[in-house]
Design a protein around this motif. Structure first.
Motif, PDB file in Angstrom:
ATOM      1  N   ARG A  11       0.852  -1.196   0.000  1.00 10.88           N
ATOM      2  CA  ARG A  11       0.000   0.000   0.000  1.00 10.88           C
ATOM      3  C   ARG A  11       0.887   1.246   0.000  1.00 10.88           C
ATOM      4  N   MET A  12       1.929   1.226   0.806  1.00 11.18           N
ATOM      5  CA  MET A  12       2.870   2.342   0.849  1.00 11.18           C
ATOM      6  C   MET A  12       3.603   2.501  -0.478  1.00 11.18           C
ATOM      7  N   ALA A  13       3.908   1.383  -1.132  1.00 13.52           N
ATOM      8  CA  ALA A  13       4.639   1.416  -2.407  1.00 13.52           C
ATOM      9  C   ALA A  13       3.833   2.096  -3.506  1.00 13.52           C
ATOM     10  N   LYS A  14       2.522   2.107  -3.371  1.00  9.92           N
ATOM     11  CA  LYS A  14       1.665   2.749  -4.371  1.00  9.92           C
ATOM     12  C   LYS A  14       1.572   4.256  -4.166  1.00  9.92           C
ATOM     13  N   GLN A  15       2.048   4.739  -3.026  1.00 15.53           N
ATOM     14  CA  GLN A  15       1.994   6.168  -2.724  1.00 15.53           C
ATOM     15  C   GLN A  15       3.155   6.904  -3.390  1.00 15.53           C
TER      16      GLN A  15
END
Length: 49
Positions: A11-15
């Motif tokens: 999820r963080m990687a998509k930010q």
């Protein structure tokens, strides 16, 4: 280093601003430690809303 679940990590990687992963194969993905450390340092410098 971040102490988060795999799901949270992705999820963080998509930010925006989170370092891009390095893919070695379809199932093997890693992040560069120096880039993660820079990301953490940047978070610590941001003022709270």
């Amino acid at each position: 280093m971040l102490r988060v679940t795999k799901r949270t990590l992705w999820r963080m990687a998509k930010q925006d601003g989170f370092p891009l992963p390095v893919r070695f194969s379809r199932k093997t993905v890693r992040w560069r430690a120096a880039e993660i450390q820079q990301y953490i340092a940047a978070l610590q410098c941001e003022p709270l809303p």
